[in-house]
Design an enzyme around this catalytic site. Sequence first.
Site, PDB file in Angstrom:
ATOM      1  N   SER A 128       0.894  -1.549  -0.072  1.00 11.43           N
ATOM      2  CA  SER A 128      -0.247  -0.330  -0.305  1.00 11.43           C
ATOM      3  C   SER A 128       0.825   1.080   0.317  1.00 11.43           C
ATOM      4  O   SER A 128       0.478   2.543  -0.355  1.00 11.43           O
ATOM      5  CB  SER A 128      -0.684  -0.260   1.242  1.00 11.43           C
ATOM      6  OG  SER A 128      -0.321   0.346   2.005  1.00 11.43           O
ATOM      7  N   CYS A 188       2.451  -6.698   1.932  1.00 12.76           N
ATOM      8  CA  CYS A 188       1.620  -6.280   3.419  1.00 12.76           C
ATOM      9  C   CYS A 188       0.152  -7.252   3.709  1.00 12.76           C
ATOM     10  O   CYS A 188      -0.279  -8.559   2.678  1.00 12.76           O
ATOM     11  CB  CYS A 188       0.759  -5.155   1.607  1.00 12.76           C
ATOM     12  SG  CYS A 188      -0.721  -4.483   3.102  1.00 12.76           S
ATOM     13  N   ASN A 189       0.698  -7.215   4.910  1.00 13.04           N
ATOM     14  CA  ASN A 189      -0.263  -8.093   5.348  1.00 13.04           C
ATOM     15  C   ASN A 189      -1.440  -7.576   5.386  1.00 13.04           C
ATOM     16  O   ASN A 189      -2.738  -8.975   5.278  1.00 13.04           O
ATOM     17  CB  ASN A 189      -0.199  -7.886   6.253  1.00 13.04           C
ATOM     18  CG  ASN A 189       1.218  -8.303   7.370  1.00 13.04           C
ATOM     19  OD1 ASN A 189       1.044  -9.281   7.490  1.00 13.04           O
ATOM     20  ND2 ASN A 189       2.250  -7.396   7.007  1.00 13.04           N
ATOM     21  N   THR A 190      -2.435  -6.973   4.953  1.00 14.90           N
ATOM     22  CA  THR A 190      -3.529  -5.721   4.940  1.00 14.90           C
ATOM     23  C   THR A 190      -3.990  -6.220   3.105  1.00 14.90           C
ATOM     24  O   THR A 190      -5.426  -6.828   3.416  1.00 14.90           O
ATOM     25  CB  THR A 190      -3.281  -4.807   4.710  1.00 14.90           C
ATOM     26  OG1 THR A 190      -3.222  -3.931   6.043  1.00 14.90           O
ATOM     27  CG2 THR A 190      -4.609  -3.870   4.880  1.00 14.90           C
ATOM     28  N   CYS A 233       2.617  -5.872  10.158  1.00 16.75           N
ATOM     29  CA  CYS A 233       2.620  -4.579   9.037  1.00 16.75           C
ATOM     30  C   CYS A 233       3.314  -4.467   8.438  1.00 16.75           C
ATOM     31  O   CYS A 233       4.723  -4.251   9.611  1.00 16.75           O
ATOM     32  CB  CYS A 233       2.060  -3.433   9.528  1.00 16.75           C
ATOM     33  SG  CYS A 233       1.741  -2.309   8.235  1.00 16.75           S
ATOM     34  N   HIS A 247       5.207  -1.902   7.382  1.00 19.12           N
ATOM     35  CA  HIS A 247       5.864  -0.654   7.511  1.00 19.12           C
ATOM     36  C   HIS A 247       6.648  -0.966   8.630  1.00 19.12           C
ATOM     37  O   HIS A 247       7.525   0.210   9.152  1.00 19.12           O
ATOM     38  CB  HIS A 247       4.282   0.361   7.922  1.00 19.12           C
ATOM     39  CG  HIS A 247       4.153   0.789   6.424  1.00 19.12           C
ATOM     40  ND1 HIS A 247       3.640   0.322   5.585  1.00 19.12           N
ATOM     41  CD2 HIS A 247       4.397   2.282   5.758  1.00 19.12           C
ATOM     42  CE1 HIS A 247       2.703   0.495   4.251  1.00 19.12           C
ATOM     43  NE2 HIS A 247       3.056   2.264   4.933  1.00 19.12           N
TER      44      HIS A 247
HETATM   45  N1  DGL Z   1       2.008  -2.724   4.925  1.00 20.61           N
HETATM   46  C1  DGL Z   1       0.731  -3.138   5.054  1.00 20.61           C
HETATM   47  C2  DGL Z   1       0.387  -4.277   6.417  1.00 20.61           C
HETATM   48  O1  DGL Z   1       1.624  -5.158   6.453  1.00 20.61           O
HETATM   49  C3  DGL Z   1      -0.049  -1.721   6.041  1.00 20.61           C
HETATM   50  C4  DGL Z   1      -0.024   0.006   5.387  1.00 20.61           C
HETATM   51  C5  DGL Z   1      -1.921   0.324   5.169  1.00 20.61           C
HETATM   52  O2  DGL Z   1      -2.770   0.231   6.063  1.00 20.61           O
HETATM   53  O3  DGL Z   1      -1.397   0.734   3.861  1.00 20.61           O
HETATM   54  O4  DGL Z   1      -0.308  -4.173   6.763  1.00 20.61           O
END
Ligand code: DGL
Length: 256
Positions: A13, A75-77, A186, A188
């Site tokens: 993201s 990205c986990n999301t 996450c 980030h």
């Molecule tokens: N980097 C994303 C993750 O691993 C999430 C970042 C977002 O909320 O955009 O979940």
Amino acid sequence: MREKDEFVLVFDSGLGGLSVLRELTQVLPGERFLYFGDSANAPYGTRPTQEVRRLTLEAIGSFMPRGVKAIVVACNTATAAAIEALREAYPNKIVIGMEPALKLAADRHRGGRILVMATNVTLREAKFCALMDRFSAESRVVPLPCPGLVEFVEAGQLDTPELRAYLASLLEPVLARGADAIVLGCTHFPFLRPLIQELAGPQVEILDGGHGTALQTRRRLEAEGLLRESTQGLVELYNSLGTPEILQRSAGLLGL
Ligand code: DGL
């Protein structure tokens, strides 16, 4: 183009997936990587699931004409929201997703108290609920939604008084009840690891899934005969904001 020379597309993201790309370039030094961060639409983690799925499919779809042999959803999301749809859309590609490294934490801290820092979407989706069900019997798993944290990383704030205050307000109440491990669920958050470690103290182990994801990508490429055995890899960085600043910040986070 020969299939081995096709790209490994790494998607997030925003800037978080660079923490995974860092691991990928070490484990797969001969590969050609395309990185796309959708910072114009970040954060994904507070959006409705369907919207995250649409954004993910659109972003990844726009890179497929470049010649992609593997997609790493760093990205986990986006994984929680879109991994099945991606596998359906690209049945002939390697599609790797991410989930919070709870298994690793539970293996290392049997019976311990494990905090999982992640976005709202990751923690509410079925994938994580199943993971939590699996490990809750043997460990005390505490999900900790962290809305607002991704924005600090996107803004290039990795250690500022505002970030310290926010992290402390988030972590101190849960840490007061003790913790053996913190899972950074996450991508980030590994960029905030030094600060999180400082707040949690040296006795708390901090884990993330970046290295495991890189190893899994290597295994899949090897198994399908798609590993590029070159000494010269390549990284191309893209971001939906498209500004020189965001590309510079991306390169900085990657350590270029
Ligand atoms: N980097 C994303 C993750 O691993 C999430 C970042 C977002 O909320 O955009 O979940």
